[in-house]
Motif scaffolding. Structure first.
Motif, PDB file in Angstrom:
ATOM      1  N   HIS B 263       0.846  -1.189   0.000  1.00 24.85           N
ATOM      2  CA  HIS B 263       0.000   0.000   0.000  1.00 24.85           C
ATOM      3  C   HIS B 263       0.881   1.239   0.000  1.00 24.85           C
ATOM      4  O   HIS B 263       1.333   1.683   1.039  1.00 24.85           O
ATOM      5  CB  HIS B 263      -0.930  -0.035   1.212  1.00 24.85           C
ATOM      6  CG  HIS B 263      -1.677  -1.327   1.300  1.00 24.85           C
ATOM      7  ND1 HIS B 263      -1.439  -2.259   2.277  1.00 24.85           N
ATOM      8  CD2 HIS B 263      -2.608  -1.875   0.486  1.00 24.85           C
ATOM      9  CE1 HIS B 263      -2.215  -3.322   2.067  1.00 24.85           C
ATOM     10  NE2 HIS B 263      -2.932  -3.113   0.997  1.00 24.85           N
ATOM     11  N   GLU B 264       1.124   1.746  -1.208  1.00 26.24           N
ATOM     12  CA  GLU B 264       2.088   2.825  -1.376  1.00 26.24           C
ATOM     13  C   GLU B 264       1.806   4.030  -0.502  1.00 26.24           C
ATOM     14  O   GLU B 264       2.710   4.769  -0.135  1.00 26.24           O
ATOM     15  CB  GLU B 264       2.132   3.265  -2.842  1.00 26.24           C
ATOM     16  CG  GLU B 264       3.169   2.485  -3.625  1.00 26.24           C
ATOM     17  CD  GLU B 264       2.999   2.665  -5.121  1.00 26.24           C
ATOM     18  OE1 GLU B 264       2.613   3.762  -5.535  1.00 26.24           O
ATOM     19  OE2 GLU B 264       3.258   1.698  -5.852  1.00 26.24           O
ATOM     20  N   THR B 265       0.536   4.228  -0.157  1.00 25.38           N
ATOM     21  CA  THR B 265       0.179   5.385   0.670  1.00 25.38           C
ATOM     22  C   THR B 265       0.895   5.349   2.008  1.00 25.38           C
ATOM     23  O   THR B 265       1.063   6.368   2.662  1.00 25.38           O
ATOM     24  CB  THR B 265      -1.334   5.416   0.920  1.00 25.38           C
ATOM     25  OG1 THR B 265      -1.746   4.092   1.292  1.00 25.38           O
ATOM     26  CG2 THR B 265      -2.096   5.838  -0.318  1.00 25.38           C
ATOM     27  N   GLU B 266       1.347   4.152   2.419  1.00 28.39           N
ATOM     28  CA  GLU B 266       2.047   4.044   3.704  1.00 28.39           C
ATOM     29  C   GLU B 266       3.463   4.611   3.613  1.00 28.39           C
ATOM     30  O   GLU B 266       4.129   4.760   4.623  1.00 28.39           O
ATOM     31  CB  GLU B 266       2.110   2.582   4.153  1.00 28.39           C
ATOM     32  CG  GLU B 266       0.752   1.945   4.391  1.00 28.39           C
ATOM     33  CD  GLU B 266      -0.005   2.610   5.530  1.00 28.39           C
ATOM     34  OE1 GLU B 266       0.651   3.085   6.470  1.00 28.39           O
ATOM     35  OE2 GLU B 266      -1.245   2.657   5.443  1.00 28.39           O
ATOM     36  N   ASN B 269       8.216   2.929  -0.364  1.00 21.79           N
ATOM     37  CA  ASN B 269       8.291   2.723  -1.804  1.00 21.79           C
ATOM     38  C   ASN B 269       9.634   2.115  -2.159  1.00 21.79           C
ATOM     39  O   ASN B 269      10.673   2.741  -2.030  1.00 21.79           O
ATOM     40  CB  ASN B 269       8.083   4.076  -2.516  1.00 21.79           C
ATOM     41  CG  ASN B 269       8.309   3.960  -4.003  1.00 21.79           C
ATOM     42  OD1 ASN B 269       8.316   2.856  -4.554  1.00 21.79           O
ATOM     43  ND2 ASN B 269       8.513   5.090  -4.654  1.00 21.79           N
TER      44      ASN B 269
END
Lengths: 371, 397
Positions: B263-266, B269
């Motif tokens: 979940h890239e929002t976390e 990356n």
């Protein structure tokens, strides 16, 4: 084979017609099976058999090969003694041109062979995907008291550059010739991989060169079939000789078969390749992937079936890839479709494009193109 | 012996057992535990060092070091095989008259003063090998220099309600630390120490030697060295860090950090080309997805064969997921096999573990409250028998 055999690999395009796929590279650095270059297979087979002094004779377009091999570290060939040596072409005094054919190529590395401490030489082209145990080749060579051991395979894929072989019941080659129209069905064909004593090879090359001969097969082996014991070692392992776009495509697709993968990747030795530190592949919400080989670094949000994706390919939502080979760093944008296509490195297929070829004539998109 | 001088070197503390990871650290040290499909936990800190331009790293090992030593090797995967410098594994060693285990974090550094002196560094960065984050240490060292500080400590804001679980740095508006409180009942601020320190070596060296001479000291950075330096009025600064950071010391935090990659929002990356995370490579063929494979919202690495269904999962290299198998919300570590029809949910399956046909591991239904995952753990090389059951939150090994 350890410490007794050196390797010489020919990284030229001779005999190959890979057209658009070899504009920027040689057949030896043609990407294959998702993360490899063709040369990885024969190189790893040699390393697996303990051959650690390997010369690679290049001819043209060898930038991508040099970039791939670097110092040989990824094959454990960054050695103080031996390791990998790359021989770019240089102009021979007599011919005022880069080498023409294997005889002149071997003449250019005569010094390398003389200096090497090994007694035997393993010669090979580099457009062959194979996982072979070269120790078995050596064993057969010694058992048969051969002068030259020639590796062959049985195939229906016969073409003008590979000789059809006839051997007697002892496995000695008694005839070799170009294919003729009557050759249908499976034939025993020369793989052009040879195992030979170094001193013999050097004397054969010296003699042939002095006569101005060019062709290793026609001018050295064929006329000497009566004088030299040429042992036919028939390879039973999986063999893929890549010399046409059609064979590149069909052999690539064979790798989707678990039996072929087991033979090619796990049978005798580990196939090594350049390490790129890609991240693992990410499958997003809309990913639908079936019967496909996927390398690391991809991000998939579309449909992929019966295909091979190389490293770092982005497949956007709604994109559909079927029966295709998609090389490194491609971006296949939304709602585009590929069917029977080979897209070379760094290709971008923009949204809503539809590309299609046929299985015997796949469509090739040249490196770096934007469609 | 001269001319080895480095302005800055890093010392990486990797000796902890990581008891809270249970069966995962029975045979390997915590930094060697697999993470994110193809990495080990220590890859993040080692890659940060290289990406920050620090080319000399001492890795202090003690607990079950074999796997870690083998993994680090000559440091080549991280580009740390250097003529001058590179990565060094530093286990405890015997001296002429004595020899002892590393007693605490400060003692571990103290026992390696000779190693550090050899590079005659101005600054030493002290790191932990069990955190997942991407950080440019060079910027922190620059801040340390600009402040003319003796010690700079990386801090991050934590929710005030959780501040009592951390070492809290109380700072003036200019960033000067005036007080350090270890797990305070009544926290005055929410600047938690991340266990990442930059020291001016001359100063630290003196404090390490003094601390060693104190029989009552626990020889720990947080408990002894930092408080002593503060007490003596040294210039100490907090360095704000706002990026992703997670201590993966517990099963649930290890699971969460893995899931954060999905979940890239976390903010974790891995794809950033300018800050690559390096790992020792496995020379495996690419992954293969079979006719019946179905993979969504997952991370999958090389050498893996998937014939079953994977959702919200991390599937490491060299795994096999059989036909009709279902993997959901789980971490499958390298070489594990999930046989046909097995069902693995909200679990961690250790490396080379085998979940036989029809076995059920972990939650059968997602918990009603997503905050209450009870992660099941199957230890490394453990086999769960055909149709066997591992309950949610259970640990087998």
């Amino acid at each position: 084979m350890k410490n007794k055999t050196m390797g010489i690999l020919f990284a030229s395009n001779s005999g190959c017609q890979l057209n658009d796929l070899t504009i920027h590279r040689t057949a030896s650095s043609l990407p294959f099976a998702g993360r490899y270059r063709l040369i990885d297979f024969i190189l790893s087979d040699m390393v697996g058999a303990g051959v650690t002094n390997i010369g690679i004779v290049t001819q043209s377009n060898y930038n991508s090969l040099m970039d791939h091999l670097r110092n040989g570290r990824d094959w454990d060939l960054n050695r103080k003694s031996g390791g990998i040596s790359i021989y770019p072409p240089f102009v021979l005094n007599a011919s005022h041109d880069v080498y023409r054919g294997k005889i002149e190529a071997l003449k250019t590395v005569r010094g390398f062979m003389m200096e090497a401490k090994e007694d035997y030489v393993l010669l090979s082209n580099t457009n062959i995907a194979i996982n072979i145990d070269f120790d078995e080749v050596e064993k057969s060579h010694l058992e048969k008291k051969a002068d030259i051991t020639m590796l062959t395979y049985d195939t229906e894929q016969v073409n003008a550059v590979r000789e059809v072989i006839t051997s007697n019941k002892d496995g000695r080659v008694i005839d070799m010739r170009a294919p003729i129209a009557a050759d249908v069905g499976k034939k025993n064909v020369n793989l052009q991989i040879y195992f030979i004593k170094k001193d013999l090879l050097i004397s054969l090359i010296d003699e042939a060169y002095a006569h101005g001969f060019l062709d290793f097969e026609k001018d050295i082996i064929q006329p000497k079939l009566n004088n030299l014991v040429v042992n036919n070692f028939v390879v039973k392992d999986y063999v893929a000789v890549i010399d046409r776009i059609a064979t590149y495509f069909s052999h690539s697709m064979e790798v989707l078969d678990p039996k072929v993968r087991d033979e090619l990747f796990y049978k005798n030795c580990t196939i090594l390749t350049k390490v790129k530190d890609s991240v693992p592949t990410k499958y997003l919400e809309n990913a639908k992937v079936k019967n496909s080989i996927i390398a690391d670094g991809c991000v998939i949000d579309g449909t992929v079936e019966n295909s091979i994706l190389f490293r770092s390919v982005k497949v956007q939502k709604g994109a559909v890839i079927r029966n295709s080979i998609v090389m490194e760093n491609n971006i296949i944008m939304e709602n585009s479709t590929l069917d029977y296509a080979i897209t070379d490195k760094d290709v971008i297929i923009q949204a809503n494009r539809h590309l299609s070829g046929y299985d015997t004539y796949p469509m090739v998109v040249v490196k770096g193109k934007i469609i | 012996m001269s001319n080895n001088k480095k302005e800055c070197i890093a010392m990486l503390l990797a000796g902890g057992q990581g008891t809270r990871l249970g069966v995962l650290t029975t045979d390997v040290a915590k930094p060697a535990v697999p993470f994110g499909a193809k990495y080990r936990i220590i890859d993040f800190t080692l890659s940060n060092c290289v990406n920050s331009g620090i080319d000399t790293v001492g890795v202090l090992t003690q607990y079950r070091p074999f796997e870690l030593h083998q993994y680090i090797g000559n440091g080549q995967p991280w580009d740390l095989d250097r003529l001058n410098g590179g990565v060094y594994v530093l286990p405890p060693f015997m001296r002429a008259k004595s020899g002892e285990w590393y007693k605490g974090t400060a003692n571990a550094i103290c026992q390696n003063i000779d190693f550090i002196d050899n590079y005659d560094p101005e600054y030493v960065v002290i790191l932990s090998g069990d955190h997942i984050y991407k950080m440019d240490y060079a910027k922190m060292v620059e801040a340390h220099k600009a402040h003319n500080a003796q010690c700079t400590i990386a801090v991050r804001k934590v929710p005030m309600t959780e501040a009592h679980r951390f070492g809290i740095m109380n700072m003036k508006p200019d960033g000067t630390i005036y007080e350090f409180e270890e797990k305070p009942k009544q926290p005055k601020s929410n600047n938690a120490s991340m266990g990442i320190y930059v020291f001016t070596w001359k100063t630290l060296r003196k404090y390490l030697i003094d601390d060693e001479a104190d029989p009552n000291s626990e020889n720990d950075f947080g408990k002894n060295i930092i408080p002593n330096m503060l007490k003596d009025g040294n210039m100490m600064y907090g360095y704000d860090f706002e990026g992703y950071w997670k201590d993966v010391g517990t099963i649930s935090s290890l699971w969460e950090a893995n899931m954060d990659i999905l979940h890239e929002t976390e903010g974790l990356n891995l794809e950033d080309e300018s800050w690559k995370i390096y790992a020792r490579n496995q020379a495996e063929p690419p992954q293969f997805v079979g006719e019946s494979g179905k993979i969504v919202d997952s991370l999958v690495s090389e050498g893996t064969i998937i014939e079953g269904t994977c959702r919200n999962s991390i599937i490491s290299h060299s795994c096999k997921i059989g036909k009709g198998a279902n993997v959901e919300g789980s971490i499958i570590m390298p070489g594990a096999v999930i046989e046909d029809g097995a069902d693995v949910r909200y679990s961690i399956v250790g490396w080379n573990a085998v979940i036989k046909k029809g076995a059920k591991v972990g939650e059968t239904l997602p918990p009603s409250n997503p905050g209450e995952w009870q992660i099941a753990v199957v230890g490394p090389a453990v086999t769960i028998k055909e149709n066997g059951v591992v309950a949610k939150g259970e640990m087998i090994g």
